[in-house]
Design an enzyme around this catalytic site. Sequence first.
Site, mmCIF file in Angstrom:
data_model
loop_
_atom_site.group_PDB
_atom_site.id
_atom_site.type_symbol
_atom_site.label_atom_id
_atom_site.label_comp_id
_atom_site.label_asym_id
_atom_site.label_seq_id
_atom_site.Cartn_x
_atom_site.Cartn_y
_atom_site.Cartn_z
ATOM 1 N N PHE A 133 17.053 25.551 -1.587
ATOM 2 C CA PHE A 133 16.961 25.243 -0.158
ATOM 3 C C PHE A 133 15.503 24.978 0.180
ATOM 4 O O PHE A 133 14.640 25.806 -0.094
ATOM 5 C CB PHE A 133 17.494 26.388 0.710
ATOM 6 C CG PHE A 133 17.447 26.055 2.174
ATOM 7 C CD1 PHE A 133 18.441 25.283 2.753
ATOM 8 C CD2 PHE A 133 16.389 26.469 2.966
ATOM 9 C CE1 PHE A 133 18.388 24.928 4.101
ATOM 10 C CE2 PHE A 133 16.319 26.123 4.316
ATOM 11 C CZ PHE A 133 17.324 25.358 4.885
ATOM 12 N N ASP A 218 8.067 26.485 -3.858
ATOM 13 C CA ASP A 218 8.436 26.757 -2.476
ATOM 14 C C ASP A 218 8.554 28.273 -2.348
ATOM 15 O O ASP A 218 9.556 28.867 -2.740
ATOM 16 C CB ASP A 218 9.764 26.057 -2.152
ATOM 17 C CG ASP A 218 10.265 26.371 -0.740
ATOM 18 O OD1 ASP A 218 9.727 27.308 -0.100
ATOM 19 O OD2 ASP A 218 11.206 25.689 -0.284
ATOM 20 N N LYS A 247 7.746 31.465 6.618
ATOM 21 C CA LYS A 247 8.412 32.666 7.131
ATOM 22 C C LYS A 247 7.525 33.880 7.451
ATOM 23 O O LYS A 247 7.178 34.090 8.598
ATOM 24 C CB LYS A 247 9.554 33.052 6.195
ATOM 25 C CG LYS A 247 10.664 31.988 6.216
ATOM 26 C CD LYS A 247 11.967 32.476 5.649
ATOM 27 C CE LYS A 247 13.115 31.563 6.028
ATOM 28 N NZ LYS A 247 13.391 30.465 5.100
HETATM 29 C C1 LIG Z 1 13.663 29.046 5.246
HETATM 30 C C2 LIG Z 1 13.248 28.205 4.106
HETATM 31 C C3 LIG Z 1 12.742 26.905 4.304
HETATM 32 C C4 LIG Z 1 12.702 26.238 5.658
HETATM 33 O O1 LIG Z 1 11.863 26.877 6.527
HETATM 34 P P1 LIG Z 1 11.918 26.512 8.116
HETATM 35 O O2 LIG Z 1 10.792 27.301 8.679
HETATM 36 O O3 LIG Z 1 13.266 26.943 8.601
HETATM 37 O O4 LIG Z 1 11.738 25.056 8.224
HETATM 38 C C5 LIG Z 1 12.279 26.214 3.199
HETATM 39 N N1 LIG Z 1 12.321 26.758 1.971
HETATM 40 C C6 LIG Z 1 12.807 27.990 1.748
HETATM 41 C C7 LIG Z 1 12.795 28.546 0.360
HETATM 42 C C8 LIG Z 1 13.301 28.753 2.797
HETATM 43 O O5 LIG Z 1 13.823 29.959 2.564
#
Ligand SMILES: *Cc1c(COP(=O)(O)O)cnc(C)c1O
Length: 401
Positions: A133, A218, A247
Amino acid sequence: MNATLKERADKVFMATYGRYPVAMVKGEGCRLFDADGKEYLDFLSGIAVCGLGHCHPAVVAAVRRQVADLVHVSNLYYTLPQTELAEKLVANSFADKVFFCNSGAEANEAAIKLARKASAPERYEIISLEGSFHGRTLATVAATGQTRFHQGFEPMPAGFQHAPFGDLAALERMIRSATCAILCEPLQGEGGVRPLPPDYLKGIRDLCDENGLFLIFDEVQTGVGHTGTLFAHQQLGVEPDIMTLAKALGGGLPIGAMLARQHIAQAFTPGTHASTFGGNPVVCAAANASLDTILADGFLQSTREKGEYFRAALQKLAARFPGQIATARGMGLLLGLVFTEAGAAQGGEIVAKMMERGFLINFTAGIALRFVPPLIVSKAEIDLLLAALAEVLAEVFAAPR
Ligand SMILES: *Cc1c(COP(=O)(O)O)cnc(C)c1O
């Protein structure tokens, strides 16, 4: 009241979120209070955002101070809070340079753009993993390796491929002359709290080195303490070339960051990329306060200890329901209880029953309960959750259906 606010909200919001019929009004440490006065222990932290819990005094004080001095000026000028934050991130990571934005998706967009900009024009393709994701903007959703997030939004932007999870040979076969980077999470959060096996991660690093590709981690969900080290990869023996954060970085306020080594970062020159709000002084003041707290002596050590304690207890719990629960997994205080196919059907019900009892968790990827308590959680609070979860699991899985 919960019900009144729900009714007002449902009239005016696009229905992008499946929400619980609860309106939160106050947070304090690991606790949340709803509009009807019910108290919850928060084991989700706003989905790995509130690493220091709700309204941590250091974050509140930093925001109060900064908001009285300077709220916003644009990136046409320098400010101290964002410079301090970038210095801290550089001092505590592999990276030489930082770019600030406002969310995880934006951080990944920046990483994708940088990887392309720093590569020859004919190299633009990025390989990510199935089950991953990476966000909801068009490019990051295209990078996301779950087709359910693509449906209805096609055509997806070109230049993204998805390799089957855990299969290094398949990944190698997908690399071609157009490939410029491999993008992955060290542990897939939305993908069911699924860690990448360390050997697999090392193999991906080697493939990048052999083929002249950038490795992008990521760490939007795994970053900034939740896994027991500041960044998850620091305990996995593999360093990326580019890393994204969001986050937990802002201590609850919205911020994203993209970090890279200098030889890559230099591809971004004035005018190539930007964000109006990126590195906002108030948000950076909150992030500085949060980061200082997390980096203080003993804090991450205690996160690791509590994580091990919690994980061992979850594993014991799993063993009591062999038909329904496969295993407990995760890193630090980012943990998952993974169901078997038979157990997974009850995931939503378990989350709802836990909420009734005053515990917030969630069910992710249709397979795992996710536990991401604030890093300040106490062992006593972990015990409270475990006791409630044991009762709920017994109730749900023992009942004839
Ligand atoms: C939550 C998340 C995102 C997206 O972050 P947003 O602040 O909602 O755009 C991208 N990568 C990972 C691994 C995530 O958990």
